[in-house]
Design a protein around this motif. Structure first.
Motif, mmCIF file in Angstrom:
data_model
loop_
_atom_site.group_PDB
_atom_site.id
_atom_site.type_symbol
_atom_site.label_atom_id
_atom_site.label_comp_id
_atom_site.label_asym_id
_atom_site.label_seq_id
_atom_site.Cartn_x
_atom_site.Cartn_y
_atom_site.Cartn_z
ATOM 1 N N TYR A 1 64.513 36.828 113.858
ATOM 2 C CA TYR A 1 64.591 36.241 112.519
ATOM 3 C C TYR A 1 64.172 34.768 112.598
ATOM 4 C CZ TYR A 1 66.752 34.251 108.322
ATOM 5 O OH TYR A 1 66.981 33.579 107.146
ATOM 6 N N ILE A 2 63.198 34.386 111.735
ATOM 7 C CA ILE A 2 62.727 32.993 111.777
ATOM 8 C C ILE A 2 62.942 32.249 110.465
ATOM 9 C CG2 ILE A 2 61.019 33.464 113.570
ATOM 10 C CD1 ILE A 2 58.850 33.405 111.399
ATOM 11 N N GLY A 3 63.180 32.966 109.356
ATOM 12 C CA GLY A 3 63.386 32.247 108.107
ATOM 13 C C GLY A 3 63.332 33.153 106.895
ATOM 14 N N THR A 4 63.293 32.516 105.692
ATOM 15 C CA THR A 4 63.236 33.259 104.435
ATOM 16 C C THR A 4 62.084 32.734 103.581
ATOM 17 O OG1 THR A 4 64.803 31.736 103.402
ATOM 18 C CG2 THR A 4 65.717 33.725 104.411
ATOM 19 N N VAL A 5 61.608 33.613 102.697
ATOM 20 C CA VAL A 5 60.515 33.242 101.802
ATOM 21 C C VAL A 5 61.070 32.388 100.660
ATOM 22 C CG1 VAL A 5 58.776 34.107 100.184
ATOM 23 C CG2 VAL A 5 59.151 35.269 102.378
ATOM 24 N N GLU A 6 60.542 31.166 100.529
ATOM 25 C CA GLU A 6 60.962 30.260 99.462
ATOM 26 C C GLU A 6 60.198 30.528 98.167
ATOM 27 O OE1 GLU A 6 63.235 27.256 99.220
ATOM 28 O OE2 GLU A 6 64.060 28.878 100.460
ATOM 29 N N LYS A 7 58.886 30.799 98.288
ATOM 30 C CA LYS A 7 58.113 31.111 97.087
ATOM 31 C C LYS A 7 56.827 31.823 97.474
ATOM 32 C CE LYS A 7 55.367 26.873 96.499
ATOM 33 N NZ LYS A 7 55.014 25.772 95.571
#
Length: 882
Positions: free
Chosen positions: A328-334
């Motif tokens: 896991y590296i992150g989340t989609v902001e937009k």
């Protein structure tokens, strides 16, 4: 035994490329399979020529090769596998890993010097099982993955290095005990015991509960709402961070699973474990976060320490999804639809690079979106801007599941030369100006090999420029791309001699070639022993590969001398009376938590087991007298998995009875059979189907242990017919008589797992799952309903969704001289037990009287359908396993 301070590092190889990856990455030993008889039938596997090349390459790098013969073998395959075992021995494999006990007996007879390892497919899970393997002649036991480290440590103390212990350290876990899973086999004829598992445990299921009708079938079913749907999917084992602890225990080999994995996977995982073990040997090792991340990137379904270390079994399961997770590296902001760009808010220091692979997972949506990064991403603070191919939901989690730089690292490992790993001590002296080279190298099992060679070049008295000792030493130490490195060199040089450097180099090459030849030959079966095995194979062929050539037939085959009888498996003592009403004269009684539940306060502990077994005397005495009054045999059916607490309490209980109180016990594991066979006075034993009787060699071996055996329900009509002929020979000979039974009715057991599925899936107390009038089951995506129940120690047993029914073939079974037909009625109601036994019993009586018609069988079959759970099937009896 292994002459090492640390355990052997054992690596997988599903292809020759993966094999070179394992050796070059630092494995001490590699396990692989030929094109047949391996438990990973979908791997590339090895041709005979590739096995020879692999064995030579390994031995020249001081690495061992173990060949898997870890499937169950049919009678029709005995000739082929006999030749194969001899071929493996002749060509110097270090051991074979075997599942089928009959094939182990064949190997022991045919090639007695071939080292045998008991496969984890044998499901050896207790100390008596290890003692059986030791007594049988195995060099090593691959222990069941469900064993705790404390159990292994205790076994190690008692075994005292008389047999090697191997455990899994990294890779995939099976939901079921290995060798005991029939799910893939019974639903699609792809048997895990034949290397063809379709992995149905990685599919989605719904947990169902309901009430029971008068025949023990579900009614008023409802789904238990859960957060996850992959209820049987396990995480991947990874003991990397615990290696310091693991290596301090009496374990001889740690094994990496992965013959279905890529060469790059093998290279990275083996190299990381190799580096860790080398550092542990030096002292002061600590697990590195960067190496753990590399392990996660090669493949992971989330990591677990497994049953060997985990106390919380919830941490062994990965029920949310069954595939590779990456990191896991992150989340989609937009998401920018115009430029098809996403902004990713990074949650750690891992940044995707060009050539990497990532996956987007959106909560509440089953589909994932994968992407290969084609352009270098733009990074601003913690935000990475990335070009994508399609719409990505805001809030989607982003995982890195492919790292190009890691794959490049793996390829470098694979392509490097793993040379100069064998130390060579060299002594050089001269006899009449002729150089004599003597050497000592390490051979199989750290033995010392000696060689001597006279040079083909005689040196001359130097006229002007003699060779000095330093020059000779320098040239002789240049081992180049050979497997040797000069460890120690002594030169007794008289001086004043000359030889061209080219010829001195040729002397060195000749000597190293001879050393290589002697080393490889030292691993081969000695010619004298090979000749004996070849002669024995010739005699086996003459005798049609029969395991008993000294049988003297005492009667002629004029049909079955004894009438067919009916047997039944039940696990509720109240159903004994129903079985007797159904006319049954042989009852196998197994205790489980549905029959006796002492209350929530005890849980699944030793105290609970002691409480349960305390009830045994009262209940067994009652049903024993009931059976005797009705002239019926009562057999105590033990669970098929028996850890030390159960064995200790059960044996103590037996010791408290008079010697003839318990006359017969059915067992389903080799350890329990071995333990009971050593008791005095010896109790009569029966073998359950879980002991996997597939061929005459297993039948012959078991005929000296068991009075009655039940053949595997995986076998086809032709396979059973072949086995029945051998049982007839045994029965009508001077050999010990043995009865043969066949399962003909019931929802067959497909899985047995240490996971307490209803407990862990629902986070509920144990008391909710033990009510006798409650049904639990799994529903698959095709709406098939698989009943499940828990045993004494809260293990999950999953049954087939449809009942086996072989009533059509009763006349055939009588012709085959089958003794007993078995109905598995565990967890069914008294009505089912009585009525099903009555239906089969009436048919057996008519058959024994010689009066039975197809019309009558059809009528019986229709009535059976009416009371069955999930319908009826002929299963693998007609549909042979692939």
């Amino acid at each position: 035994m292994l002459n090492r301070d640390l355990p052997e590092l054992l690596a997988p190889a599903g292809s020759f490329y993966a094999f070179k990856a394992a050796v070059n990455a630092g494995a001490d030993a590699v396990y692989l399979s030929g094109k047949r008889f391996g438990a990973r039938g979908f791997a590339d596997n090895f041709s005979k020529q590739e096995i020879k090349e692999a064995v030579n390459y390994a031995h020249l790098n001081n690495v061992k090769v173990y060949v898997t013969v870890n499937t169950l073998i049919k009678n029709s395959e005995i000739p082929v596998i006999s030749e194969y075992l001899l071929w493996l021995y002749k060509n110097g494999v270090d051991a074979v890993i075997i599942q089928d006990v009959g094939i182990a007996a064949l190997a022991k007879e045919l090639v007695p010097d071939l080292n045998l390892h008991a496969s984890t497919q044998m499901a050896i899970h207790n100390q008596p099982g290890v003692e059986w393997a030791l007594d049988f002649g195995f060099k090593r036991v691959v222990l069941a993955r469900e064993m705790k480290l404390s159990e292994i440590e205790e076994i190690g103390k008692k075994i005292k290095k008389r047999i090697e212990l191997e455990v899994f350290a990294h890779g995939a876990l099976c939901y079921s005990y290995s060798g005991r899973c029939l799910l893939s086999s019974l639903i699609g004829s792809r048997s895990g015991n034949r290397g063809m598992c379709a992995q149905p445990c990685r599919k989605p299921y719904k947990l169902m509960e309901g009430n029971l009708d008068g025949y023990g079938r579900p009614k008023n079913l409802k789904e238990i709402p859960l957060n996850h749907e992959y209820l049987l999917s396990t995480r991947d084992l990874a003991l990397y961070s615990k290696l310091n602890y693991i290596t301090s225990k009496p374990i001889d080999s740690i094994k990496i699973e992965g013959r279905m994995r890529s060469p790059e996977y093998v290279a990275i995982v083996v190299s990381i474990y190799r580096k860790a073990l080398d550092e542990i040997k030096k002292g002061g090792w600590k697990p590195l976060d960067q190496d753990l991340k590399k392990l996660e990137l090669t493949f992971n379904r989330m990591f677990t320490s497994g049953y060997i270390l985990e106390k919380d079994h919830n941490r062994i399961m990965g029920r949310d999804r069954p595939g590779n997770r990456g990191i896991y590296i992150g989340t989609v902001e937009k998401y920018d639809p115009k430029y098809k760009m996403v902004d990713i808010d990074l949650k750690n220091d891992i940044v995707p690079c060009k050539g990497d692979g990532i996956v987007f997972i959106s909560k509440g949506r089953p589909n994932t979106t994968g992407l290969k990064v084609r352009l270098s991403p733009l990074k601003e603070n913690n935000i990475v801007k990335l070009k994508v191919d399609s719409f990505i939901h805001k809030g989607s989690k982003v995982y890195l599941n492919y790292k190009k730089s890691l794959i490049d690292e793996a390829k470098n490992i694979i392509l490097k030369n793993a040379y100069q790993s064998i130390p060579l001590d060299l002594n050089v002296y001269w006899k009449n100006n002729l150089p004599i080279l003597e050497g000592e190298i390490i051979g199989p099992d750290n033995s010392n090999l000696f060689l001597s060679m006279e040079s083909r070049f005689e040196m001359e008295k130097a006229l002007t420029d003699p060779l000095n000792k330093e020059t000779i030493e320098k040239q002789l130490k240049k081992t180049g791309k050979t497997p040797f490195r000069i460890n120690k060199i002594e030169i007794d040089y008289p001086g004043g001699l000359f030889l061209p450097i080219s010829k001195l180099n040729q002397i060195r090459r000749d000597f190293l070639e001879k050393a290589e030849s002697i080393l490889l030959e030292s691993y081969l079966g000695p010619p004298k022993n090979v000749k004996k095995s070849e002669d024995h194979l010739y005699h086996l062929k003459k005798n049609k590969f029969s395991p008993a050539n000294n049988l003297i037939i005492t009667t002629k085959n004029e049909g079955s001398e004894n009438p067919l009888y009916m047997s039944v498996y039940i696990n509720n003592h109240e159903n004994v009376e129903y079985a007797l009403k159904g006319g049954c004269k042989r009852i196998y009684f197994e205790f489980n938590s549905l029959d006796i539940w002492p209350g929530k306060d005890y849980g699944c502990t030793e105290k609970y087991l002691e409480k349960v077994l305390d009830h045994f005397s009262e209940i067994f005495t009652k049903i024993k007298f009931l059976c005797e009054d009705n002239e019926a045999q009562l057999v105590w059916k033990w669970p098929n998995i028996n850890r030390e607490p159960y064995l200790n309490l059960a044996v103590a209980l037996m010791d408290s009875f008079s010697p003839d109180f318990i006359r017969e016990i059915m067992v389903g594991d080799l350890g329990s059979a071995y333990l009971l066979s050593k008791m005095k006075p010896r109790v009569c034993l029966s073998a359950s189907p879980e002991l996997n009787i597939w061929n005459n060699w297993t039948s012959h071996l078991f005929s000296g242990i068991f009075k009655t055996v039940t053949l595997s329900p995986e076998l086809s009509k032709s396979d059973l017919n072949s086995l029945s002929k051998y049982f007839y020979l045994i029965k009508n000979s001077n050999f010990k008589s043995i009865n043969m039974e066949l399962l003909v009715q019931g929802n067959l057991e497909t899985i047995i797992s240490e996971d307490c599925l209803p407990c862990t899936a629902t986070n509920s107390g144990d008391d909710m799952i033990t009510l006798p009038q409650k049904f639990w089951g799994l529903k698959d995506f095709k709406n098939h309903l698989f009943p499940l129940y828990l045993d004494l120690e809260c293990r999950t047993h999953i049954l087939n969704s449809v009942e086996l029914c072989l009533i059509d073939y009763m006349a055939l079974f009588k012709d085959w001289n089958v003794d007993g037909l078995v109905i598995d009625a565990r967890n069914r109601s008294g009505n089912y037990v009585r009525d099903m036994l009555s239906l089969y019993g009436d048919a057996v009586n008519q058959l024994n009287d010689g009066q039975i018609s197809a019309k009558y069988i059809k009528t019986m079959k229709n009535q059976i359908k009416k009371i069955s759970l999930g319908g009826i099937t002929k299963s693998n009896f007609l549909r042979e396993v692939k």
